[in-house]
Design a protein around this motif. Structure first.
Motif, PDB file in Angstrom:
ATOM      1  N   VAL A 227      21.639 -91.879 -88.738  1.00 42.06           N
ATOM      2  CA  VAL A 227      20.562 -91.559 -87.795  1.00 42.06           C
ATOM      3  C   VAL A 227      20.896 -90.317 -86.972  1.00 42.06           C
ATOM      4  O   VAL A 227      20.034 -89.471 -86.725  1.00 42.06           O
ATOM      5  N   PHE A 228      22.147 -90.207 -86.543  1.00 37.29           N
ATOM      6  CA  PHE A 228      22.599 -89.050 -85.760  1.00 37.29           C
ATOM      7  C   PHE A 228      23.760 -88.378 -86.497  1.00 37.29           C
ATOM      8  O   PHE A 228      24.930 -88.544 -86.149  1.00 37.29           O
ATOM      9  N   PRO A 229      23.462 -87.609 -87.548  1.00 32.12           N
ATOM     10  CA  PRO A 229      24.526 -87.054 -88.404  1.00 32.12           C
ATOM     11  C   PRO A 229      25.468 -86.100 -87.702  1.00 32.12           C
ATOM     12  O   PRO A 229      26.608 -85.935 -88.134  1.00 32.12           O
ATOM     13  N   ASP A 230      25.011 -85.459 -86.628  1.00 35.42           N
ATOM     14  CA  ASP A 230      25.841 -84.457 -85.958  1.00 35.42           C
ATOM     15  C   ASP A 230      26.397 -84.942 -84.632  1.00 35.42           C
ATOM     16  O   ASP A 230      26.965 -84.143 -83.868  1.00 35.42           O
ATOM     17  N   ALA A 231      26.265 -86.225 -84.337  1.00 33.14           N
ATOM     18  CA  ALA A 231      26.719 -86.737 -83.044  1.00 33.14           C
ATOM     19  C   ALA A 231      28.239 -86.637 -82.929  1.00 33.14           C
ATOM     20  O   ALA A 231      28.961 -87.085 -83.825  1.00 33.14           O
ATOM     21  N   PRO A 232      28.753 -86.044 -81.847  1.00 33.12           N
ATOM     22  CA  PRO A 232      30.213 -85.998 -81.661  1.00 33.12           C
ATOM     23  C   PRO A 232      30.761 -87.389 -81.397  1.00 33.12           C
ATOM     24  O   PRO A 232      30.093 -88.239 -80.813  1.00 33.12           O
ATOM     25  N   ALA A 233      31.992 -87.623 -81.845  1.00 31.15           N
ATOM     26  CA  ALA A 233      32.601 -88.939 -81.690  1.00 31.15           C
ATOM     27  C   ALA A 233      34.036 -88.795 -81.217  1.00 31.15           C
ATOM     28  O   ALA A 233      34.726 -87.833 -81.560  1.00 31.15           O
ATOM     29  N   VAL A 234      34.463 -89.770 -80.422  1.00 33.76           N
ATOM     30  CA  VAL A 234      35.850 -89.854 -79.965  1.00 33.76           C
ATOM     31  C   VAL A 234      36.373 -91.228 -80.340  1.00 33.76           C
ATOM     32  O   VAL A 234      35.705 -92.237 -80.081  1.00 33.76           O
ATOM     33  N   SER A 235      37.550 -91.266 -80.964  1.00 34.55           N
ATOM     34  CA  SER A 235      38.142 -92.559 -81.322  1.00 34.55           C
ATOM     35  C   SER A 235      38.923 -93.104 -80.134  1.00 34.55           C
ATOM     36  O   SER A 235      39.665 -92.380 -79.467  1.00 34.55           O
ATOM     37  N   ALA A 236      38.750 -94.392 -79.863  1.00 28.79           N
ATOM     38  CA  ALA A 236      39.506 -95.060 -78.819  1.00 28.79           C
ATOM     39  C   ALA A 236      40.800 -95.609 -79.398  1.00 28.79           C
ATOM     40  O   ALA A 236      40.947 -95.750 -80.621  1.00 28.79           O
ATOM     41  N   SER A 237      41.735 -95.961 -78.545  1.00 30.15           N
ATOM     42  CA  SER A 237      43.013 -96.500 -79.010  1.00 30.15           C
ATOM     43  C   SER A 237      42.951 -98.006 -79.232  1.00 30.15           C
ATOM     44  O   SER A 237      43.903 -98.599 -79.739  1.00 30.15           O
ATOM     45  N   GLY A 238      41.831 -98.620 -78.869  1.00 33.96           N
ATOM     46  CA  GLY A 238      41.658-100.053 -79.047  1.00 33.96           C
ATOM     47  C   GLY A 238      40.366-100.501 -78.409  1.00 33.96           C
ATOM     48  O   GLY A 238      39.696 -99.728 -77.712  1.00 33.96           O
ATOM     49  N   SER A 239      40.006-101.753 -78.633  1.00 33.63           N
ATOM     50  CA  SER A 239      38.760-102.289 -78.074  1.00 33.63           C
ATOM     51  C   SER A 239      39.041-102.941 -76.726  1.00 33.63           C
ATOM     52  O   SER A 239      39.191-104.171 -76.630  1.00 33.63           O
ATOM     53  N   PHE A 240      39.134-102.103 -75.688  1.00 33.70           N
ATOM     54  CA  PHE A 240      39.427-102.568 -74.340  1.00 33.70           C
ATOM     55  C   PHE A 240      38.490-101.878 -73.345  1.00 33.70           C
ATOM     56  O   PHE A 240      38.097-100.718 -73.550  1.00 33.70           O
ATOM     57  N   ILE A 241      38.175-102.557 -72.255  1.00 29.04           N
ATOM     58  CA  ILE A 241      37.330-101.957 -71.230  1.00 29.04           C
ATOM     59  C   ILE A 241      37.997-100.718 -70.645  1.00 29.04           C
ATOM     60  O   ILE A 241      37.358 -99.660 -70.480  1.00 29.04           O
ATOM     61  N   ASP A 242      39.291-100.806 -70.312  1.00 31.02           N
ATOM     62  CA  ASP A 242      39.993 -99.660 -69.735  1.00 31.02           C
ATOM     63  C   ASP A 242      39.971 -98.457 -70.667  1.00 31.02           C
ATOM     64  O   ASP A 242      39.886 -97.308 -70.215  1.00 31.02           O
ATOM     65  N   GLU A 243      40.039 -98.716 -71.962  1.00 36.51           N
ATOM     66  CA  GLU A 243      39.983 -97.616 -72.926  1.00 36.51           C
ATOM     67  C   GLU A 243      38.594 -97.004 -72.954  1.00 36.51           C
ATOM     68  O   GLU A 243      38.427 -95.784 -73.080  1.00 36.51           O
ATOM     69  N   GLY A 244      37.561 -97.830 -72.815  1.00 38.48           N
ATOM     70  CA  GLY A 244      36.203 -97.316 -72.727  1.00 38.48           C
ATOM     71  C   GLY A 244      36.009 -96.434 -71.513  1.00 38.48           C
ATOM     72  O   GLY A 244      35.288 -95.421 -71.558  1.00 38.48           O
ATOM     73  N   VAL A 245      36.655 -96.804 -70.414  1.00 35.37           N
ATOM     74  CA  VAL A 245      36.587 -95.972 -69.199  1.00 35.37           C
ATOM     75  C   VAL A 245      37.200 -94.602 -69.470  1.00 35.37           C
ATOM     76  O   VAL A 245      36.625 -93.560 -69.117  1.00 35.37           O
ATOM     77  N   ARG A 246      38.357 -94.587 -70.109  1.00 33.76           N
ATOM     78  CA  ARG A 246      39.044 -93.319 -70.370  1.00 33.76           C
ATOM     79  C   ARG A 246      38.212 -92.406 -71.278  1.00 33.76           C
ATOM     80  O   ARG A 246      38.061 -91.210 -71.002  1.00 33.76           O
ATOM     81  N   LEU A 269      34.255-101.543 -75.154  1.00 37.00           N
ATOM     82  CA  LEU A 269      34.235-100.089 -74.968  1.00 37.00           C
ATOM     83  C   LEU A 269      32.972 -99.649 -74.231  1.00 37.00           C
ATOM     84  O   LEU A 269      33.016 -98.769 -73.364  1.00 37.00           O
ATOM     85  N   ALA A 270      31.839-100.273 -74.557  1.00 35.14           N
ATOM     86  CA  ALA A 270      30.581 -99.920 -73.898  1.00 35.14           C
ATOM     87  C   ALA A 270      30.643-100.212 -72.404  1.00 35.14           C
ATOM     88  O   ALA A 270      30.166 -99.414 -71.583  1.00 35.14           O
ATOM     89  N   VAL A 271      31.213-101.339 -72.030  1.00 36.26           N
ATOM     90  CA  VAL A 271      31.345-101.676 -70.608  1.00 36.26           C
ATOM     91  C   VAL A 271      32.223-100.650 -69.903  1.00 36.26           C
ATOM     92  O   VAL A 271      31.942-100.232 -68.776  1.00 36.26           O
ATOM     93  N   GLY A 272      33.286-100.211 -70.592  1.00 40.40           N
ATOM     94  CA  GLY A 272      34.127 -99.173 -70.013  1.00 40.40           C
ATOM     95  C   GLY A 272      33.365 -97.882 -69.784  1.00 40.40           C
ATOM     96  O   GLY A 272      33.533 -97.222 -68.752  1.00 40.40           O
ATOM     97  N   VAL A 273      32.494 -97.504 -70.729  1.00 40.57           N
ATOM     98  CA  VAL A 273      31.680 -96.292 -70.566  1.00 40.57           C
ATOM     99  C   VAL A 273      30.743 -96.443 -69.379  1.00 40.57           C
ATOM    100  O   VAL A 273      30.548 -95.504 -68.592  1.00 40.57           O
ATOM    101  N   ILE A 274      30.164 -97.632 -69.210  1.00 38.09           N
ATOM    102  CA  ILE A 274      29.277 -97.880 -68.066  1.00 38.09           C
ATOM    103  C   ILE A 274      30.034 -97.707 -66.753  1.00 38.09           C
ATOM    104  O   ILE A 274      29.536 -97.094 -65.793  1.00 38.09           O
ATOM    105  N   ARG A 275      31.254 -98.206 -66.700  1.00 43.06           N
ATOM    106  CA  ARG A 275      32.053 -98.061 -65.485  1.00 43.06           C
ATOM    107  C   ARG A 275      32.398 -96.597 -65.221  1.00 43.06           C
ATOM    108  O   ARG A 275      32.391 -96.141 -64.067  1.00 43.06           O
ATOM    109  N   ALA A 276      32.693 -95.848 -66.287  1.00 44.40           N
ATOM    110  CA  ALA A 276      32.967 -94.418 -66.116  1.00 44.40           C
ATOM    111  C   ALA A 276      31.735 -93.703 -65.580  1.00 44.40           C
ATOM    112  O   ALA A 276      31.843 -92.807 -64.726  1.00 44.40           O
TER     113      ALA A 276
END
Length: 354
Positions: A227-246, A269-276
């Motif tokens: 759906v979004f072929p050109d969307a930039p992506a960042v890999s997290a180091s794990g599935s954690f809220i703190d990692e989502g924040v970073r 990860l989504a919850v971490g993004v919301i907190r960020a």
């Protein structure tokens, strides 16, 4: 016997002697495989209670069958963090249910090289469940196959003849992405699960993606990029809220390059993004839409409901346990496929500039 020695465990022969019956008769009382006169049964049970005999030692029964009564579960990464993910916890609950008829114990192991690989090669187990089959886990799979043990893989490519428990990761991710696109978002960023066993937090490049070994990550990214072929992506180091924040801080730091929506490959990860976003004074979903994946119950996101794809984690684990039980009964294990359910929550909305 010294005061430090443990008392000898009463045996079925002791019970038979106390009750004045043959050992075979006492054994039948506990096995239930044949009828015994009520009076005889009562004498045997009374003698057992007097001697503290609770029944046959399940370990002995396992040995007679040539089994240990143990199923190994090989998890990715460190065991101390594995159960911080509610999805893993739910799968393990389901796995325990699926193994209930076997009365098997579970041995947790990690997919590491060296001593851990040697442990798997020698562990006294009847079967193995691999959660994920990426990188080092594939080496674990080869060890198990060489031993001729029944093995089931939950979400991962296992090769021909290995029963798998699969999930529609790509299709479910595409559904979330279409929902966000239909709301009017075009400037979207992605937060992925780890690409490999190095678990590096970094932009997802073509080279890194080509070398990726975590099938779940690749499948979910494939679905989103339909759906979004050109969307930039960042890999997290794990599935954690703190990692989502970073990762969220990285994606949202520059107002000039800030996306209007972030799609994360897990709810944590989504919850971490919301907190960020909240740290930066952004309102979700007014200023930023956020979606996750998993459908778990997450604390700490006030009164919002996360837009996500709800996966049947318990059912996946139960199916794996049932396939192990089938194979230990001498039946052929079969692959089972599960689908997710999209849930539109309150964390996604049309972009503010639409």
């Amino acid at each position: 016997m010294s005061s430090t020695d443990a008392p000898r465990r009463a045996t079925i022969a002791d019970v038979a002697r106390e009750a004045g019956v043959a050992t075979s008769t006492a054994s039948v009382v506990f096995s239930g495989k044949a009828k015994v006169a009520a009076a005889t049964r009562d004498r045997v049970l009374s003698a057992a209670a007097e001697l503290g005999y609770a029944g046959p030692d399940p370990r002995a029964a396992s040995l007679r069958r040539g089994r240990s009564g143990i199923v190994a579960v090989v998890l990715e990464g460190h065991l101390r963090t594995a159960f911080l993910d509610p999805v893993t916890t739910a799968m393990m609950d389901g796995l325990t249910d699926g193994l209930a008829d076997l009365s098997s114990g579970i041995l947790l192991m990690r997919d590491e090289a060296g001593d851990d690989a040697a442990a798997l090669a020698n562990a006294p187990v009847d079967a193995v469940v691999l959660i994920g089959c990426s990188g080092r886990a594939r080496a674990s799979l080869e060890i198990v196959r060489a031993r001729g043990l029944p093995v089931v893989v939950i979400e991962g490519e296992a090769g021909e003849g290995i029963p798998r428990i699969t999930l529609d990761n790509a299709a479910a991710s595409a559904t979330i992405a279409r929902h966000v696109r239909d709301l009017g978002h075009r400037d979207v960023a992605l937060v992925t699960l780890p690409l490999d066993s190095d678990r590096e937090r970094a932009p997802v490049t073509d080279a890194r993606l080509a070398a990726a070994t975590v099938d779940v990550t690749v499948e979910r990214l494939t679905g989103t990029r339909e759906v979004f072929p050109d969307a930039p992506a960042v890999s997290a180091s794990g599935s954690f809220i703190d990692e989502g924040v970073r990762v969220g801080r990285l994606l949202l730091a520059d107002p000039a390059a800030r996306p209007t929506a972030v799609l994360a490959q897990s709810d944590l990860l989504a919850v971490g993004v919301i907190r960020a976003a909240e740290e930066l004074g952004l309102r979700v979903p007014d200023d930023l839409s956020v979606a996750g994946f998993d459908g778990i119950a997450v604390d700490g996101i006030s009164d919002v409901t996360l837009t996500t794809s709800v996966q049947p984690a318990v059912e996946k684990g139960r199916a794996a346990g049932e396939q192990v039980a089938r194979m230990l009964r001498g039946e052929r294990g079969v692959t089972q496929h599960f689908t997710c359910r999209f849930r539109a929550g309150t964390t996604t909305a049309p972009p503010a500039n639409r």
